[in-house]
Scaffold this motif. Sequence first.
Motif, PDB file in Angstrom:
ATOM      1  N   VAL A  85       0.834  -1.202   0.000  1.00  0.00           N
ATOM      2  CA  VAL A  85       0.000   0.000   0.000  1.00  0.00           C
ATOM      3  C   VAL A  85       0.870   1.254   0.000  1.00  0.00           C
ATOM      4  N   ALA A  86       1.933   1.263   0.822  1.00  0.00           N
ATOM      5  CA  ALA A  86       2.833   2.418   0.856  1.00  0.00           C
ATOM      6  C   ALA A  86       3.531   2.607  -0.493  1.00  0.00           C
ATOM      7  N   PHE A  87       3.937   1.504  -1.115  1.00  0.00           N
ATOM      8  CA  PHE A  87       4.592   1.585  -2.426  1.00  0.00           C
ATOM      9  C   PHE A  87       3.660   2.221  -3.455  1.00  0.00           C
ATOM     10  N   LEU A  88       2.419   1.776  -3.507  1.00  0.00           N
ATOM     11  CA  LEU A  88       1.471   2.306  -4.489  1.00  0.00           C
ATOM     12  C   LEU A  88       1.208   3.789  -4.258  1.00  0.00           C
ATOM     13  N   LEU A  89       1.084   4.180  -2.993  1.00  0.00           N
ATOM     14  CA  LEU A  89       0.819   5.585  -2.694  1.00  0.00           C
ATOM     15  C   LEU A  89       1.983   6.470  -3.130  1.00  0.00           C
ATOM     16  N   LEU A  90       3.213   6.069  -2.804  1.00  0.00           N
ATOM     17  CA  LEU A  90       4.376   6.855  -3.202  1.00  0.00           C
ATOM     18  C   LEU A  90       4.541   6.881  -4.717  1.00  0.00           C
ATOM     19  N   MET A  91       4.224   5.792  -5.373  1.00  0.00           N
ATOM     20  CA  MET A  91       4.342   5.740  -6.826  1.00  0.00           C
ATOM     21  C   MET A  91       3.388   6.739  -7.480  1.00  0.00           C
ATOM     22  N   VAL A  92       2.173   6.826  -6.961  1.00  0.00           N
ATOM     23  CA  VAL A  92       1.200   7.742  -7.537  1.00  0.00           C
ATOM     24  C   VAL A  92       1.586   9.191  -7.244  1.00  0.00           C
ATOM     25  N   VAL A  93       2.021   9.475  -6.026  1.00  0.00           N
ATOM     26  CA  VAL A  93       2.320  10.853  -5.633  1.00  0.00           C
ATOM     27  C   VAL A  93       3.553  11.381  -6.354  1.00  0.00           C
ATOM     28  N   PHE A  94       4.636  10.580  -6.406  1.00  0.00           N
ATOM     29  CA  PHE A  94       5.896  11.073  -6.950  1.00  0.00           C
ATOM     30  C   PHE A  94       6.151  10.619  -8.384  1.00  0.00           C
ATOM     31  N   ARG A  95       5.206   9.886  -8.999  1.00  0.00           N
ATOM     32  CA  ARG A  95       5.330   9.460 -10.396  1.00  0.00           C
ATOM     33  C   ARG A  95       6.675   8.774 -10.626  1.00  0.00           C
ATOM     34  N   SER A  96       6.953   7.769  -9.829  1.00  0.00           N
ATOM     35  CA  SER A  96       8.243   7.101  -9.880  1.00  0.00           C
ATOM     36  C   SER A  96       8.091   5.659  -9.429  1.00  0.00           C
ATOM     37  N   LEU A  97       8.951   4.791  -9.964  1.00  0.00           N
ATOM     38  CA  LEU A  97       9.026   3.414  -9.500  1.00  0.00           C
ATOM     39  C   LEU A  97      10.186   3.198  -8.530  1.00  0.00           C
ATOM     40  N   LEU A  98      11.274   3.918  -8.735  1.00  0.00           N
ATOM     41  CA  LEU A  98      12.473   3.700  -7.932  1.00  0.00           C
ATOM     42  C   LEU A  98      12.346   4.285  -6.537  1.00  0.00           C
ATOM     43  N   ILE A  99      11.750   5.452  -6.420  1.00  0.00           N
ATOM     44  CA  ILE A  99      11.617   6.085  -5.098  1.00  0.00           C
ATOM     45  C   ILE A  99      10.807   5.222  -4.133  1.00  0.00           C
ATOM     46  N   PRO A 100       9.673   4.646  -4.530  1.00  0.00           N
ATOM     47  CA  PRO A 100       8.970   3.752  -3.600  1.00  0.00           C
ATOM     48  C   PRO A 100       9.786   2.516  -3.214  1.00  0.00           C
ATOM     49  N   VAL A 101      10.581   2.000  -4.161  1.00  0.00           N
ATOM     50  CA  VAL A 101      11.421   0.838  -3.835  1.00  0.00           C
ATOM     51  C   VAL A 101      12.450   1.215  -2.772  1.00  0.00           C
ATOM     52  N   ILE A 102      13.116   2.355  -2.975  1.00  0.00           N
ATOM     53  CA  ILE A 102      14.110   2.819  -1.994  1.00  0.00           C
ATOM     54  C   ILE A 102      13.451   3.044  -0.640  1.00  0.00           C
ATOM     55  N   ALA A 103      12.296   3.697  -0.636  1.00  0.00           N
ATOM     56  CA  ALA A 103      11.608   3.992   0.627  1.00  0.00           C
ATOM     57  C   ALA A 103      11.223   2.711   1.358  1.00  0.00           C
ATOM     58  N   SER A 104      10.708   1.735   0.633  1.00  0.00           N
ATOM     59  CA  SER A 104      10.283   0.482   1.269  1.00  0.00           C
ATOM     60  C   SER A 104      11.470  -0.253   1.882  1.00  0.00           C
ATOM     61  N   ILE A 105      12.570  -0.338   1.136  1.00  0.00           N
ATOM     62  CA  ILE A 105      13.754  -1.034   1.647  1.00  0.00           C
ATOM     63  C   ILE A 105      14.319  -0.309   2.860  1.00  0.00           C
ATOM     64  N   MET A 106      14.394   1.017   2.796  1.00  0.00           N
ATOM     65  CA  MET A 106      14.934   1.783   3.913  1.00  0.00           C
ATOM     66  C   MET A 106      14.041   1.683   5.152  1.00  0.00           C
ATOM     67  N   ASN A 107      12.726   1.669   4.949  1.00  0.00           N
ATOM     68  CA  ASN A 107      11.819   1.525   6.088  1.00  0.00           C
ATOM     69  C   ASN A 107      11.985   0.171   6.762  1.00  0.00           C
ATOM     70  N   LEU A 108      12.092  -0.880   5.960  1.00  0.00           N
ATOM     71  CA  LEU A 108      12.318  -2.208   6.528  1.00  0.00           C
ATOM     72  C   LEU A 108      13.662  -2.269   7.240  1.00  0.00           C
ATOM     73  N   LEU A 109      14.656  -1.559   6.720  1.00  0.00           N
ATOM     74  CA  LEU A 109      15.961  -1.513   7.373  1.00  0.00           C
ATOM     75  C   LEU A 109      15.856  -0.866   8.751  1.00  0.00           C
ATOM     76  N   SER A 110      15.114   0.221   8.857  1.00  0.00           N
ATOM     77  CA  SER A 110      14.946   0.906  10.146  1.00  0.00           C
ATOM     78  C   SER A 110      14.243   0.008  11.150  1.00  0.00           C
ATOM     79  N   VAL A 111      13.172  -0.653  10.710  1.00  0.00           N
ATOM     80  CA  VAL A 111      12.430  -1.542  11.611  1.00  0.00           C
ATOM     81  C   VAL A 111      13.300  -2.712  12.048  1.00  0.00           C
TER      82      VAL A 111
END
Length: 280
Positions: A85-111
């Motif tokens: 869900v977070a990936f889809l939201l970021l993809m729509v807002v920022f019109r990008s595929l790579l930024i949601p991937v980076i965000a998801s990986i970094m979030n999982l890294l923090s957790v």
Amino acid sequence: GVAAVTPPRVNPAGTAAVAGVIPTTAPQAARTTALLHRLRRDVIPPAEAGTGLHVLVGGATAGQVDFAGVLSSKLPQFIGAVVVVAFLLLMVVFRSLLIPVIASIMNLLSVGAALGLMTVFFERGWGDWLTGAHGTTPVEVFIPVIMFSILFGLSMDYEVFLVSRMHEEWTRSGDNRRAVTLGQTETGRVITAAALIMILVFLSFLLGGSVIIDQFGVGLAGAIIIDAFVVRTVLVPALMHLFGRANWWLPPWMERHLPHLAVDVPDTPTDAEEPMELAR
């Protein structure tokens, strides 16, 4: 692994009985869990065979083990749903595929880093000096689930705040280096200030005197420190500098079909709101 068994207590009808099994190890010890599984798998089935008995193992320890098993089986679906869900939201807002991937990986890294920090603090006893605890304490099974929800939300908040400024500059100039540098420069102090507030709030949990509250405090504070000062202000901008214009790439067919959303909608004066002129 059994120290003693109490005499069975039979109900007045004579249809049910309860006996207490006292293990030789602590309730939360791995050997106690192994005893529970051995009773259910190896001891009880042969005892039931040909007798008409139906034996169940209950109690606080068995309930905790069963609860942990249910949560563990559902955790991958829960994490997957949140990430998608977070990936889809970021993809729509920022019109990008790579930024949601980076965000998801970094979030999982923090957790993941936060859960590792909780493990060494409580299960290995490294945090006795901070929490005032003595010895080792296992992390409660439900805490990682709740922590993941809270931390993923906070991480996404910082991510959207950081990248939205970068996206705004990218849309205006088309220069990725300038967009990333300007976005980090203008949002870094705000992210740092917000993170410091959250860190102090979560560290105050250590004043409560409860092990469960202490675990929440250490996990959440550690995750915010890692996310705000390492992931969000160092790793994410560094990766976006490395990937360059690929950060903002979206297949044309997706661009045509995705709805257009904006984090900040610019104000436009209406007919009834004429611009004011200031006299000098």
